[in-house]
Motif scaffolding. Structure first.
Motif, short mmCIF file in Angstrom:
data_model
loop_
_atom_site.label_atom_id
_atom_site.label_comp_id
_atom_site.label_asym_id
_atom_site.label_seq_id
_atom_site.Cartn_x
_atom_site.Cartn_y
_atom_site.Cartn_z
N PRO A 134 32.82 8.23 96.16
CA PRO A 134 32.17 9.54 96.22
C PRO A 134 31.78 10.02 94.82
O PRO A 134 32.40 9.63 93.82
N ARG A 135 30.79 10.85 94.77
CA ARG A 135 30.29 11.44 93.53
C ARG A 135 29.81 10.40 92.51
O ARG A 135 30.04 10.51 91.34
N GLU A 136 29.20 9.37 93.05
CA GLU A 136 28.54 8.41 92.17
C GLU A 136 27.07 8.35 92.58
O GLU A 136 26.75 8.44 93.76
N VAL A 137 26.20 8.26 91.59
CA VAL A 137 24.77 8.21 91.92
C VAL A 137 24.08 7.04 91.24
O VAL A 137 24.52 6.54 90.21
N LEU A 138 23.00 6.62 91.91
CA LEU A 138 22.11 5.61 91.35
C LEU A 138 20.84 6.39 90.98
O LEU A 138 20.27 7.08 91.81
N VAL A 139 20.44 6.30 89.72
CA VAL A 139 19.34 7.13 89.25
C VAL A 139 18.12 6.26 89.00
O VAL A 139 18.21 5.22 88.33
N MET A 308 22.24 8.71 96.37
CA MET A 308 23.69 8.89 96.53
C MET A 308 24.03 8.51 97.98
O MET A 308 23.14 8.25 98.79
N SER A 309 25.32 8.47 98.28
CA SER A 309 25.69 8.11 99.64
C SER A 309 25.35 9.26 100.58
O SER A 309 25.22 10.41 100.15
N LEU A 310 25.23 8.95 101.84
CA LEU A 310 24.95 9.98 102.84
C LEU A 310 26.07 11.02 102.86
O LEU A 310 25.82 12.21 103.05
N ASP A 311 27.30 10.55 102.64
CA ASP A 311 28.44 11.47 102.65
C ASP A 311 28.32 12.48 101.51
O ASP A 311 28.52 13.68 101.69
N ASP A 312 27.97 11.96 100.33
CA ASP A 312 27.80 12.86 99.19
C ASP A 312 26.69 13.86 99.45
O ASP A 312 26.78 15.03 99.08
#
Lengths: 496, 224
Positions: A134-139, A308-312
């Motif tokens: 969680p709380r990780e992103v691909l930019v 980001m993930s759908l959950d995020d």
């Protein structure tokens, strides 16, 4: 002993006691059958193999909502109409605008399932890694370049509710009751001066006496160090114990010096505040810090997104199970794809669209490739048959003297033809069987080396290979036998 | 009535007259030798009698049938039913055993009968070699197997072309003894040869030269 037994005794003797000759013939037929079975297997399997190969060029079908939103369940129901073994991947996407408040910029962000993205978009080049926690992103590289985001850095993103809420305001009358939570927003300095579109948000609760019991103010879009001071307790505490109705700045509450516009916006937001219902509970802005774990390079528009993930995405927006799009990668022919798309659209779960750019070019390339393999197959097949016939003919021609002898002993032409046909059919069957097995191995080797995947064995190819081999062997026997029986036995026997 | 009655037969290949107006009669049970140097036409005569060739002119009656008029298909039938052939080069099917080679002849004629085939081999003295392939047999043994094969279907006529040409004296005598035996049993024998010794074993010798019948000699020393 019956004539039939003698017939088989002669054929068996011929095959077993002329071992080296028989092996040459068998080898020739076997190799021919191997090439036949192998190439046909490859030819038949090419569309499937290539369809799988083409999947590396990205999704070829899109699912979009039939109505306003697409839920995961609807998407799953829609996808169930496509055979599982043909589904290479299905990446769900939910798009929202997220803001970097400090930079006063907003970006398109996508919530998705990275495991599926890897399948539908294998061409994605990720510098770093895909988000896992969680709380990780691909930019996207474009975004990263614009905001100066670095790998392993932190990105603060804020989600603001859609401003369309305003139209609903004032429609409904309501009484302020103890225990109620209300939220409102109003144009602050930032949005009034055109720096951004984000208003000032206020959320407060009502105590037992009908006054404000607690309050929080979001001024994250306002000028740092000026307007943002309106979210500090020194200012917000001024509202505690005040009736939320009919507050007047300067009379009930003093403005923060130098931030009159923002202060006025807070008062206005309280005045406009509506009760927070379950549905609207989500509609409060949220700011979350994300770790940048990967930078995405595609050379395309994907570089302008934050993933980001759908959950995020659900956490920051407060709502989940809303998909805007599902990208499907389906390993099937154009015709099948069109059929699936029609079925899905007709089912009402979602609307399916084909990515024509991908499917059309796939079909064109596939057609050319298959035509090429077909041509090669035919040429090789003809050459193989010629070579098999030549070998068989040589083997039979060697036996001209034997044929002459049999004729001299009173064998009718038909009997001689029958004997050689019997041998030819037997050799053909054995060689065909051998070839069908070796051909599959051959096709497998070709497939693994060229396509990097296993080939599918077509069982109907086994009887066809055997039958074709028998036919070729029998024909190549009969031609020289016909010539040999036409010859005068006296001449054949006199020679040497 | 004669078993074989050749009347004014000529065989012409373009310019060459292989046979020129030849007439021969062979009676049932007779043993006749046809002699002559190479090119005398004896091979052509042998092919015509053996139903493997047809004359250009004349008539050839075999057992009352004019084979000069028959189709090649019919000739095959006649050859199978009435003639046993013996060749100079033996000619056996090289992947079949001795007994199987004899059985091939039965197979095309009527029914293969291994016991009968073995009996025939017994008679020519190669019973113990029945399970051997031609390559494992000596020339004399091979020729004896061929004699057994020729007589297995009880033909009216045994036609032998240089039957001892590839044999040593011992084996030549064995084969000639077999012929004497067959003759005693009433089999008609026609032996084509250029060997005077072989010819002398017959009752009568017909000499061909340049396609013509030049001499017919009755063998005074013929021993029954």
């Amino acid at each position: 002993m019956s004539k039939r037994r003698m017939f088989f005794r002669m054929i068996t003797a011929s095959l077993l006691r002329r071992r080296s000759r028989m092996l040459i013939a068998l080898l020739s037929i076997g190799i021919g059958a191997t090439i036949l079975a192998g190439l046909v297997t490859v030819y038949v399997d090419v569309p499937r193999q290539m369809a799988a190969q083409f999947r590396s060029y990205g999704a070829n079908m899109l699912l979009v909502p039939s109505g306003s939103v697409l839920t995961q369940e609807e998407a799953d129901d829609a996808m169930a109409l496509i055979p599982e073994e043909e589904r290479v991947g299905a990446a769900p996407y939910r798009y929202e605008y997220l803001n970097m408040v400090r930079r006063q910029q907003s970006f398109a962000a996508a919530g998705t399932d990275f495991d599926q993205v890897k399948r539908t978009s294998p061409y994605f080049k990720v510098n770093g890694r895909y988000p896992e926690s969680p709380r990780e992103v691909l930019v996207g590289k474009g975004v990263a370049d614009t905001v100066g985001a670095r790998l392993n850095g932190v990105m603060e993103l804020t989600w603001f509710p859609p401003s369309t809420q305003e139209e609903d305001q004032g429609d409904a009358d309501f009484d302020i009751r103890p225990g109620m939570t209300l939220a409102g927003h109003a144009q602050g300095y930032g949005s009034r001066e055109g720096f951004n579109d984000n208003p000032v948000y206020v959320t407060f609760t009502v105590g037992g006496d009908g006054t404000i019991a607690s309050i929080s103010v979001d001024t994250s879009s306002e000028t740092a160090g000026v307007g943002t001071r309106c979210s500090e307790e020194a200012f917000t505490d001024l509202f505690i114990g005040k009736k939320p109705k009919d507050l007047v700045l300067g009379r009930d509450v003093d403005a923060v010096s130098g931030a009159t516009v923002t202060s006025a916006a807070v008062v206005q937001a309280i005045a406009d505040a509506r009760p927070v219902t379950d549905e609207s509970a989500a509609l409060v802005p949220r700011t979350i810090n994300y770790a940048v774990v990967g930078i995405l390079e595609t050379g395309g528009e994907e570089e302008g997104y934050i993933y980001m993930s759908l959950d995020d995405m659900g956490v920051i927006t407060g709502t989940s199970d809303q998909l805007d799009l599902v990208e499907l990668s389906v390993s099937a022919t154009q015709d099948s794809l069109e059929r699936y798309a029609e079925e899905i659209t007709a089912s009402g779960h979602a609307t399916a669209r084909l990515v024509k750019r991908v499917t059309k070019s796939e079909t064109a390339v596939l057609g050319k490739l298959q035509a090429l393999v077909f041509l090669v197959t035919i040429v090789v097949l003809v050459l193989t048959m010629v070579s098999v016939s030549t070998t068989m003919m040589a083997v039979v021609t060697e036996r001209r003297r034997e044929i002459g002898l049999r004729k001299a002993l009173g064998a009718p032409d038909s009997a001689i033809r029958g004997e050689f046909l019997g041998e030819g059919l037997f050799l053909g069957a054995l060689g065909g069987l051998l070839g069908a097995v070796l051909g599959f191995v051959f096709a497998q080797v070709v497939s693994v080396n060229v396509f990097g995947s296993d080939i599918r064995f077509n069982f109907w190819l086994l009887p066809i290979t055997v039958l074709v081999s028998m036919a070729v062997a029998a024909l190549s026997c009969l031609m020289p036998v016909r010539r040999a029986v036409a010859i005068d036995p006296a001449l054949v026997l006199k020679g040497e | 009535m004669s078993l074989l009655d050749i009347r004014n037969v000529s065989k012409i290949y373009g310019e060459l007259k292989a046979l020129d107006n030849v007439s021969i009669r062979v009676d049932q049970g007779e043993w006749v030798a046809i002699m002559g140097p190479s090119g005398s036409g004896k091979s052509t005569m042998m092919n015509i009698i053996g139903c493997m060739d047809k004359p250009t002119k004349g008539q050839v009656f075999l057992d009352g049938i004019d084979i000069a008029k028959e189709s090649s298909r019919r000739l095959t039938d006649i050859r199978r039913d009435k003639i046993g052939l013996i060749f100079q080069q033996f000619h056996m099917v090289n992947y079949l055993t001795a007994v199987e080679n004899v059985m091939v002849s039965q197979y095309y004629h009527s029914m293969p009968d291994e016991a009968e085939a073995l009996e025939a081999l017994e008679r020519v003295g190669v019973r113990e070699r029945a399970r051997h392939l031609p390559s494992q047999l000596s020339g004399g043994e091979q020729q004896r197997v061929c004699v057994a094969r020729a007589l297995i279907n009880h033909p009216e006529l045994i036609l032998a072309d240089e039957p001892t040409g590839n044999l040593d004296e011992t084996n030549e005598n064995i084969v000639l003894d077999l012929f004497r035996q067959l003759h005693r049993e009433g089999t008609t024998l026609i032996v084509v040869t250029h060997d005077p010794e072989v010819a002398e074993a017959a009752q009568r010798t017909i000499v061909l030269e340049h396609g013509r019948l030049v001499r017919e000699v009755v063998n005074e020393h013929f021993v029954e």
